[in-house]
Design a protein around this motif. Structure first.
Motif, PDB file in Angstrom:
ATOM      1  N   ASP A   1      56.413  76.490  90.968  1.00 34.11           N
ATOM      2  CA  ASP A   1      55.319  76.832  91.868  1.00 34.11           C
ATOM      3  C   ASP A   1      54.825  78.261  91.679  1.00 34.11           C
ATOM      4  OD1 ASP A   1      57.343  78.354  92.979  1.00 34.11           O
ATOM      5  OD2 ASP A   1      57.490  77.189  94.831  1.00 34.11           O
ATOM      6  N   GLY A   2      55.246  78.910  90.612  1.00 30.62           N
ATOM      7  CA  GLY A   2      54.756  80.244  90.295  1.00 30.62           C
ATOM      8  C   GLY A   2      55.659  81.374  90.751  1.00 30.62           C
ATOM      9  N   ARG A   3      56.698  81.065  91.505  1.00 29.44           N
ATOM     10  CA  ARG A   3      57.578  82.125  91.985  1.00 29.44           C
ATOM     11  C   ARG A   3      58.376  82.737  90.834  1.00 29.44           C
ATOM     12  NH1 ARG A   3      61.559  79.145  96.008  1.00 29.44           N
ATOM     13  NH2 ARG A   3      59.599  78.048  96.438  1.00 29.44           N
ATOM     14  N   ASP A   4      58.914  83.934  91.060  1.00 24.58           N
ATOM     15  CA  ASP A   4      59.752  84.590  90.069  1.00 24.58           C
ATOM     16  C   ASP A   4      61.030  83.795  89.867  1.00 24.58           C
ATOM     17  OD1 ASP A   4      57.914  86.629  89.764  1.00 24.58           O
ATOM     18  OD2 ASP A   4      58.893  87.946  91.229  1.00 24.58           O
ATOM     19  N   LEU A   5      61.470  83.738  88.623  1.00 31.98           N
ATOM     20  CA  LEU A   5      62.672  83.004  88.271  1.00 31.98           C
ATOM     21  C   LEU A   5      63.768  83.970  87.842  1.00 31.98           C
ATOM     22  CD1 LEU A   5      60.935  80.221  86.139  1.00 31.98           C
ATOM     23  CD2 LEU A   5      61.758  79.993  88.492  1.00 31.98           C
ATOM     24  N   ASP A   6      64.997  83.685  88.268  1.00 36.40           N
ATOM     25  CA  ASP A   6      66.120  84.525  87.856  1.00 36.40           C
ATOM     26  C   ASP A   6      66.472  84.309  86.395  1.00 36.40           C
ATOM     27  OD1 ASP A   6      66.689  85.709  90.473  1.00 36.40           O
ATOM     28  OD2 ASP A   6      67.301  83.686  91.043  1.00 36.40           O
ATOM     29  N   ALA A   7      66.221  83.124  85.901  1.00 33.22           N
ATOM     30  CA  ALA A   7      66.513  82.802  84.504  1.00 33.22           C
ATOM     31  C   ALA A   7      65.659  81.613  84.085  1.00 33.22           C
ATOM     32  CB  ALA A   7      67.993  82.484  84.314  1.00 33.22           C
ATOM     33  N   VAL A   8      65.472  81.491  82.782  1.00 33.48           N
ATOM     34  CA  VAL A   8      64.748  80.357  82.214  1.00 33.48           C
ATOM     35  C   VAL A   8      65.620  79.755  81.123  1.00 33.48           C
ATOM     36  CG1 VAL A   8      62.712  79.610  80.931  1.00 33.48           C
ATOM     37  CG2 VAL A   8      62.479  81.325  82.738  1.00 33.48           C
ATOM     38  N   VAL A   9      65.772  78.431  81.170  1.00 36.32           N
ATOM     39  CA  VAL A   9      66.589  77.714  80.195  1.00 36.32           C
ATOM     40  C   VAL A   9      65.683  76.782  79.394  1.00 36.32           C
ATOM     41  CG1 VAL A   9      68.483  76.083  79.860  1.00 36.32           C
ATOM     42  CG2 VAL A   9      68.614  77.807  81.687  1.00 36.32           C
ATOM     43  N   ARG A  10      65.759  76.906  78.080  1.00 39.88           N
ATOM     44  CA  ARG A  10      65.036  75.981  77.195  1.00 39.88           C
ATOM     45  C   ARG A  10      66.061  75.182  76.424  1.00 39.88           C
ATOM     46  NH1 ARG A  10      61.825  80.499  77.454  1.00 39.88           N
ATOM     47  NH2 ARG A  10      59.596  80.100  77.823  1.00 39.88           N
ATOM     48  N   ALA A  11      66.015  73.867  76.592  1.00 44.33           N
ATOM     49  CA  ALA A  11      67.002  73.006  75.942  1.00 44.33           C
ATOM     50  C   ALA A  11      66.484  71.586  75.916  1.00 44.33           C
ATOM     51  CB  ALA A  11      68.331  73.062  76.700  1.00 44.33           C
ATOM     52  N   ASP A  12      67.087  70.784  75.059  1.00 47.23           N
ATOM     53  CA  ASP A  12      66.783  69.360  75.027  1.00 47.23           C
ATOM     54  C   ASP A  12      67.198  68.729  76.354  1.00 47.23           C
ATOM     55  OD1 ASP A  12      66.117  66.947  73.135  1.00 47.23           O
ATOM     56  OD2 ASP A  12      67.947  66.379  74.211  1.00 47.23           O
ATOM     57  N   VAL A  13      66.446  67.728  76.784  1.00 47.30           N
ATOM     58  CA  VAL A  13      66.721  67.101  78.076  1.00 47.30           C
ATOM     59  C   VAL A  13      68.130  66.517  78.127  1.00 47.30           C
ATOM     60  CG1 VAL A  13      65.653  64.928  77.321  1.00 47.30           C
ATOM     61  CG2 VAL A  13      65.916  65.401  79.750  1.00 47.30           C
TER      62      VAL A  13
END
Length: 207
Positions: free
Chosen positions: A160-172
């Motif tokens: 929803d646009g809020r700040d994120l503490d971390a972002v994870v990119r990975a296969d589902v």
């Protein structure tokens, strides 16, 4: 409903209502919130439009689904009745039961990131850290889903646009494996891209 097992058994009567193909997947979509017909069609890849209409009509007749007016122009949305919303627990149970079936990966099957909103609470359960708040973004198919933890529980929704503490990119399959507890974060750090606070990711996945 047009068909019945004809058995005086709670399971048989429940399946009379939700046992037909697509019915529980329709409920899955509506567990995420009320939806317009077009939104349901988009969220159920492979369903024919006439079949979806038939299934919605059957579920409405049974008292699982209801139509509501929403937004400008009195648009019609479909929503679960309170009785229909009671299907969350058995659906979450089926999601947990499916873990061995998910190990082999997608194998070309379609996945929508929005489905995390039902799957992650079912899989994570009580493993989420309850001693602090964290909000982590999961990036799958270029869509960001935010997972928030707090003392009140787990909140999963599209970003929803809020700040994120971390972002994870990975296969589902890796994200679902972490959520199911069959993978540990330390085992996959080489193939998972974590930006930001790793402790927040561990708070979400309980690892």
């Amino acid at each position: 409903m047009s068909r019945s097992y004809g058995q005086y058994c709670g399971l048989a009567r429940a399946l009379d209502v939700v046992g037909d193909r697509w019915n529980l997947l329709i409920v899955r979509q509506l567990l995420m919130g009320p939806a317009r017909y077009r939104e349901l069609l988009d969220g159920l890849p492979g369903v024919a439009t006439n079949l979806l209409a038939d299934r919605l009509r059957d579920l409405e007749t049974a008292g699982v689904v209801e139509r509501r007016l929403a937004g400008e122009g009195n648009a019609i949305v479909y929503a679960l009745t309170p009785w229909g919303a009671g299907l969350r627990q058995p659906i979450e149970g089926l999601i947990r039961w499916s873990t061995p079936l998910m190990v082999r990966g997608a194998e070309g099957d379609v996945f929508h990131a929005e489905w995390f909103a039902v799957a992650l609470p079912a899989l994570l359960g009580d493993r989420v850290a309850a001693d602090g708040a964290a909000t982590v973004g999961l990036v799958v198919n270029d869509v960001i889903v935010q997972v928030g933890t707090s003392t009140s529980g787990l909140d999963v929704r599209l970003h929803d646009g809020r700040d994120l503490d971390a972002v994870v990119r990975a296969d589902v399959s890796i994200i679902l494996g972490l959520a199911a507890g069959v993978l540990a974060l330390d085992e996959v750090l080489g193939v998972v891209d974590v930006e930001g606070d790793e402790a927040a990711v561990r708070a979400v996945f309980g690892s």
